[in-house]
Scaffold this motif. Structure first.
Motif, mmCIF file in Angstrom:
data_model
loop_
_atom_site.group_PDB
_atom_site.id
_atom_site.type_symbol
_atom_site.label_atom_id
_atom_site.label_comp_id
_atom_site.label_asym_id
_atom_site.label_seq_id
_atom_site.Cartn_x
_atom_site.Cartn_y
_atom_site.Cartn_z
ATOM 1 N N VAL A 34 0.841 -1.199 0.000
ATOM 2 C CA VAL A 34 0.000 0.000 0.000
ATOM 3 C C VAL A 34 0.876 1.250 0.000
ATOM 4 O O VAL A 34 0.625 2.211 -0.735
ATOM 5 N N THR B 74 2.342 1.865 -3.397
ATOM 6 C CA THR B 74 1.341 2.379 -4.325
ATOM 7 C C THR B 74 1.158 3.887 -4.105
ATOM 8 O O THR B 74 0.908 4.629 -5.047
ATOM 9 N N LEU B 75 1.286 4.329 -2.840
ATOM 10 C CA LEU B 75 1.059 5.740 -2.532
ATOM 11 C C LEU B 75 2.309 6.595 -2.722
ATOM 12 O O LEU B 75 2.223 7.814 -2.797
ATOM 13 N N THR C 13 -4.289 8.446 -8.129
ATOM 14 C CA THR C 13 -4.058 7.473 -7.055
ATOM 15 C C THR C 13 -5.130 6.389 -7.055
ATOM 16 O O THR C 13 -4.841 5.197 -6.927
ATOM 17 N N THR D 117 -4.413 2.469 -7.538
ATOM 18 C CA THR D 117 -4.767 1.540 -6.460
ATOM 19 C C THR D 117 -5.718 0.453 -6.960
ATOM 20 O O THR D 117 -5.630 -0.708 -6.549
ATOM 21 N N ASN E 216 -4.680 -3.126 -8.173
ATOM 22 C CA ASN E 216 -4.491 -4.305 -7.328
ATOM 23 C C ASN E 216 -5.520 -5.401 -7.619
ATOM 24 O O ASN E 216 -5.237 -6.583 -7.441
ATOM 25 N N ASP F 24 -10.530 -3.778 -2.572
ATOM 26 C CA ASP F 24 -9.658 -2.781 -3.194
ATOM 27 C C ASP F 24 -10.264 -1.385 -3.115
ATOM 28 O O ASP F 24 -9.544 -0.385 -3.100
ATOM 29 N N SER G 259 -9.466 -0.235 0.347
ATOM 30 C CA SER G 259 -8.067 0.180 0.400
ATOM 31 C C SER G 259 -7.902 1.531 -0.301
ATOM 32 O O SER G 259 -7.103 2.372 0.105
ATOM 33 N N ASN G 260 -8.703 1.749 -1.338
ATOM 34 C CA ASN G 260 -8.682 3.020 -2.041
ATOM 35 C C ASN G 260 -9.138 4.165 -1.140
ATOM 36 O O ASN G 260 -8.598 5.272 -1.184
ATOM 37 N N GLY H 257 -6.267 5.006 1.032
ATOM 38 C CA GLY H 257 -5.255 5.688 0.235
ATOM 39 C C GLY H 257 -5.637 7.133 -0.046
ATOM 40 O O GLY H 257 -4.819 8.048 0.082
ATOM 41 N N CYS I 231 -11.776 -0.927 -10.920
ATOM 42 C CA CYS I 231 -11.341 -2.239 -10.427
ATOM 43 C C CYS I 231 -11.780 -3.357 -11.381
ATOM 44 O O CYS I 231 -11.062 -4.325 -11.590
#
Lengths: 278, 329
Positions: free
Chosen positions: A38, A41-42, A80, A84, A87, A122, A125-126, A129, A165
């Motif tokens: 993570v 990715t950022l 971003t 992300t 994934n 995901d 997680s986004n 992020g 996604c």
């Protein structure tokens, strides 16, 4: 007489939801155990933020009285979110490669739960992020005009990210490994995120590029989020920044893009998942 | 479990299954034995609803897997080289996930996970992620995951491939226990010893076809019961010995040479042994070794396919990953 006879059929809505939650939980747990992933990715959006805020930003013209950092952060946020979302493709390709998907296919679970659990995790997680990126943005001077506008922008962006996604998931259903997913998506993602209004107003681009940049979905979503966070602008600025489109029109177009991408790529991914077995 | 004339072709050319049929009575073990690429895994993938056959019929516990895949999934467990566990999760989390996806309620799946971890000697490692597990532990967990829903029909696809001998023997004893509990089991293996040890019935497959079936001892009987094996100093002497021994044994096809070793299949071991010694002596051929032995399944495989099973089986072991996808296996 076995317990299997006692288990209810799995096609009920309740089991479908429970399967989706189980898969989402598994995927979230995996993400939490690989925080380095993570962070990496950022890392690049954070570097872009610093680079454009402090190195290139001073040279960017055409924004009138709008502070460049307020222009920049919505663009970074959309970029971003798209990265992300990648994934979904990487993780599905990995699960397929390791035979984990085969195990799932041999279970009496809802078939939709594999994809649904993937894109849900995901998207969560986004959300995390985006929170971090906005916090970094605030630290370097980003000041959204209104908090409700910012929240609305984030929600819109998460909806778009969810749809994205499915694009990656579809690639992940075909690709044999993570590298292939990367190689297959990069040539599409790169021009879409950079030939957009993410970093500079499209009005500074040559007309052929501007024609593309103004109408492609990434720009539409960036402009929608930007319009929501930047607040009121003059009609001249609206012409310059948003190709003259109103905030509500940008939001509706973004929603339609998200819906369209989600439906098309979602159904293609589901079909692919189902077609490879009985 | 029934497989009836299964055919599966990949990419329009590779016939992975070319009319495979077998039947496994409830509570018994069938060993599907063959080298890599024989079609064993493809057969398992069809029977476990992972792959649709081009033609033929397959059913588990009386349920047609093509017509009612979801019902079939409720009675099967799958473990082995293709089924997998999640390396980022702990042993317990893996079993809980499978329990949840099998729709066991919370209490039942927790109890089941604890029981299985205990039974497979994984209690100490239960709450560590699989990254810390050895190959043998991983296979045991994989097997445990297949058993979470107490499936009456179990598939083990090359359960011990790639394991060290010690782990293999451990896993064998676990599988033997399962079988004693009355599970119907389809076991695929490249190891003749494994099939001999675990299976009630053995189907030998090669190039997508069943080329022989029976119990281990029936297959051995096909070679005439006993082997007289003569070891000579070199291939040339062995060839000469084959000439000298022509006509010995049960029929004209009984004498076979492999390198510097000559084998004679016979129903009457001691008498043939005497005859072999007499003939070689008369021809003036000295031999380095001589023994009378029961044929191994290796001998059966060699006799049936014209190539050794181990020869075909050892080559793929050098591949970086067992789990790499290959449609034909």
């Amino acid at each position: 007489m076995t317990t299997s006879e006692l288990r209810p059929a799995s096609n009920s809505l309740r089991w479908t939801i429970s399967d989706c939650l189980a898969m989402t939980g598994r995927n979230v747990r995996r993400l939490m155990r690989a925080p380095d992933q993570v962070v990496f990715t950022l890392l690049s959006p954070i570097m872009f933020t610093l680079l454009f805020r402090y190195v290139f930003g001073g040279a960017i013209r055409g924004l009138g009285n709008i502070n460049y950092v307020n222009y920049l952060i919505p663009g970074i946020a959309v970029q971003t979110a798209i990265f992300t979302a990648g994934n979904s493709g990487f993780a599905l390709a990995e699960d397929r490669g390791k035979g984990f998907i085969d195990r799932l296919r041999s279970l009496p679970m809802a078939r939709s739960a594999v994809l649904a659990g993937r894109v849900s995790a995901d998207t969560l997680s986004n959300a995390v992020g985006l929170f971090i990126i906005i916090a970094v943005g605030v630290a370097v001077g980003f000041r959204p005009e209104s908090i409700p506008g910012l929240l609305l922008g984030v929600l819109l962006l998460l909806g778009f990210a969810l749809a994205t996604c499915f694009i990656f998931a579809l690639v992940g259903m075909y690709a044999s490994n993570v590298q292939t997913v990367n190689a297959a998506t990069f040539p599409v993602i790169f021009p879409l995120t950079f030939a957009s209004s993410a970093f500079v107003p499209t009005s500074t681009m040559p007309s052929w590029l501007r024609a593309f940049a103004d109408h492609q979905p990434v720009t539409i979503v960036i402009n929608a989020v930007r319009a929501l966070t930047i607040g009121n602008v003059s009609s001249a600025q609206r012409e310059q920044l948003f190709a003259g489109q109103s905030t509500s029109s940008l939001v509706i177009q973004s929603l339609l893009w998200a819906l369209g991408i989600g439906l098309v790529f979602g159904s293609l991914a589901v079909r692919r998942y189902n077609s490879t077995s009985i | 479990m029934v497989a009836d004339s299964l055919v599966k072709t990949f990419n329009g050319t590779v016939k992975a299954l070319d009319g495979v049929s077998f039947e496994i009575p409830q509570g018994t073990v069938l060993g599907l034995l063959g080298p890599n690429g024989a079609g064993k895994t493809t057969a398992v993938r069809v029977l476990t609803t992972l792959l649709k056959p081009d033609s033929g019929r397959a059913s588990v516990a009386g349920i047609d897997v093509v017509a009612r895949p979801q019902a079939a999934r409720r009675v099967i467990g799958l473990a082995g080289q293709y089924a997998a566990v999640d390396e980022a999760l702990t042993g317990r989390e893996n079993l809980l996930l499978v329990g949840s996806l099998n729709h066991l309620d919370r209490r039942a799946r927790q109890q089941r996970a604890t029981d299985l971890l205990d039974r497979f000697d994984l209690s100490d490692a239960a709450d560590r992620t699989l990254k810390t597990y050895s190959g043998g532990m991983r296979r045991r967990l994989d097997l445990a995951a297949a058993l979470v829903a107490r499936p009456p029909v179990l598939f083990l696809d090359e359960p011990t491939t790639g394991l060290d001998p010690r782990s293999r023997i451990d896993l064998w004893s676990v599988i033997s226990d399962l079988v004693n509990d009355g599970t119907t089991l389809l076991l695929t293996t490249q190891y003749l010893e494994e099939a001999d040890r675990l299976a009630d019935q053995i189907c030998v497959v090669d190039h997508g076809r069943v080329i022989a079936e029976g119990t281990a001892s029936e297959l051995k009987d096909r070679l005439g019961g006993t082997l007289v094996e003569v070891t000579l100093d070199d291939d040339g002497l062995a060839a000469a010995a084959v000439g000298a021994l022509s006509g010995v044994g049960d029929d004209h096809d009984s004498v076979k040479r492999e390198g510097s070793v000559v084998r004679v299949a016979t129903a009457t071991g001691p008498a043939t042994l005497t005859e072999v010694v007499r003939r070689l002596d008369a021809a003036g051929i000295e031999f380095a070794g001589l023994q009378l032995r029961q044929p191994s399944l290796d001998d059966v495989f060699l006799a049936l396919t014209g190539h050794a099973a181990e020869e075909a089986a050892t080559a793929p072991k050098s591949k970086p990953s067992r789990r790499q996808k290959e449609p034909v296996s």
